[in-house]
Design an enzyme around this catalytic site. Structure first.
Site, short mmCIF file in Angstrom:
data_model
loop_
_atom_site.label_atom_id
_atom_site.label_comp_id
_atom_site.label_asym_id
_atom_site.label_seq_id
_atom_site.Cartn_x
_atom_site.Cartn_y
_atom_site.Cartn_z
N ILE A 179 0.83 -1.20 0.00
CA ILE A 179 0.00 0.00 0.00
C ILE A 179 0.86 1.26 0.00
O ILE A 179 0.56 2.24 -0.68
CB ILE A 179 -0.95 0.00 1.21
CG1 ILE A 179 -1.94 -1.16 1.12
CG2 ILE A 179 -1.72 1.32 1.29
CD1 ILE A 179 -2.78 -1.35 2.37
N TYR A 215 -0.97 -7.91 17.12
CA TYR A 215 -1.18 -7.03 15.98
C TYR A 215 -2.46 -6.22 16.15
O TYR A 215 -2.48 -5.00 15.97
CB TYR A 215 -1.23 -7.86 14.70
CG TYR A 215 -1.48 -7.05 13.45
CD1 TYR A 215 -0.44 -6.34 12.84
CD2 TYR A 215 -2.73 -7.02 12.85
CE1 TYR A 215 -0.67 -5.60 11.69
CE2 TYR A 215 -2.96 -6.29 11.70
CZ TYR A 215 -1.92 -5.58 11.13
OH TYR A 215 -2.16 -4.85 9.98
#
Length: 279
Positions: A15, A151
């Protein structure tokens, strides 16, 4: 052509790379940063193929001195900073009993404190410009997911921090947004940096559940993942919109998935959903 300057972290791939190219194509002077500039070949190639120029610089989000040097360098060379896209981060797979607390701290260091280091250094300049602070989080910042405890904790922390900061920053003219991708092609296994089969074999009592989770997740990534360019389009939209939303999902799937949590007052819908991933 815009003379505005945007700094994007984590642009070596995925990204971040796609967002840097897209921002430059849209006319932004784009400072594309990465921890190791020796890994910038793919970024340079993508920029050349798109016919755009990038200002490629070193920036390690976990190193405050590196962050300060990068931000100061941008101001010295460009005279302004209008937007920051916090994209740098690292994937992680594991569960509490099978990993150390130091492992969890490292995940937080990269994915949460790294965002804070960059944002803190940039904010005085964003205030001066009436600029934008954009952070790429994850649908994992809304819904906790099996074997992604550390995470998701980091991404939850980023979401909470930015949601709290947004009205404060807005009073001083800075727009704050979070961009929430779902599955993005090529990133799941590569970003984890581990041998999934070895991890499964070493999972002890968690082996069956981890196998079911990995099989389900890899299948999802192979069948329904966005491209980095598709996810980056949402970053660019947030960068250029007249009034960007605070929370932006990058796909219809991500909107439906996060909507499960945001409408789930007692938490039961989320636990039914994610519990089904474990076989």
């Amino acid at each position: 052509m815009s003379s505005k300057v945007v700094l994007i972290t984590g642009t070596s791939s995925g990204i971040g790379l796609a967002a840097a190219v897209a921002a430059a194509q849209a006319g932004w002077r784009t400072v594309a940063t990465l921890r190791d500039t020796g890994r910038a070949d793919a970024l340079r190639k993508a920029a050349a193929e798109a016919g755009v120029e990038l200002d490629i610089r070193q920036l390690d989000v976990t190193d405050e001195a590196s962050v300060t040097a990068a931000i100061d360098g941008v101001i010295a060379d460009h005279g302004r900073l209008d937007a920051v896209v916090n994209n740098a981060g690292a994937g992680h797979l594991g569960t509490l009993e099978n990993e150390s607390v130091d492992d969890v701290r490292q995940v937080m260091e990269v994915n949460f404190f790294g965002v804070l280091h960059v944002s803190k250094a940039a904010l005085p300049h964003l205030r001066a410009a009436g600029g934008r602070l954009i952070t790429v989080t994850s649908v994992g910042g809304i819904i906790g997911q099996p074997f992604n405890e550390a995470y998701c904790a980091a991404k939850f922390a980023v979401e909470g921090y930015m949601e709290s900061l947004a009205p404060v920053a807005a009073k001083l003219g800075v727009s704050v947004s979070v961009v929430e991708p779902g599955a993005v092609a090529t990133e799941f296994v590569n970003n984890l940096g581990l041998d999934l089969e070895s991890e499964i074999a070493a999972a002890g009592p968690y082996t069956e559940a981890l196998r079911a989770y990995v099989d389900r997740t890899v299948s999802q990534f192979l069948s329904g993942a966005q491209t980095p360019e598709e996810a980056a389009a949402s970053v660019l939209e947030t960068l250029t919109a007249e009034r960007p939303a605070f929370r932006v999902q990058t796909s219809e799937w991500a909107r439906g998935f996060t909507g499960t949590k945001l409408a789930d007052l007692d938490g039961s819908a989320v636990l039914r959903l994610t519990g089904g991933w474990l076989g």
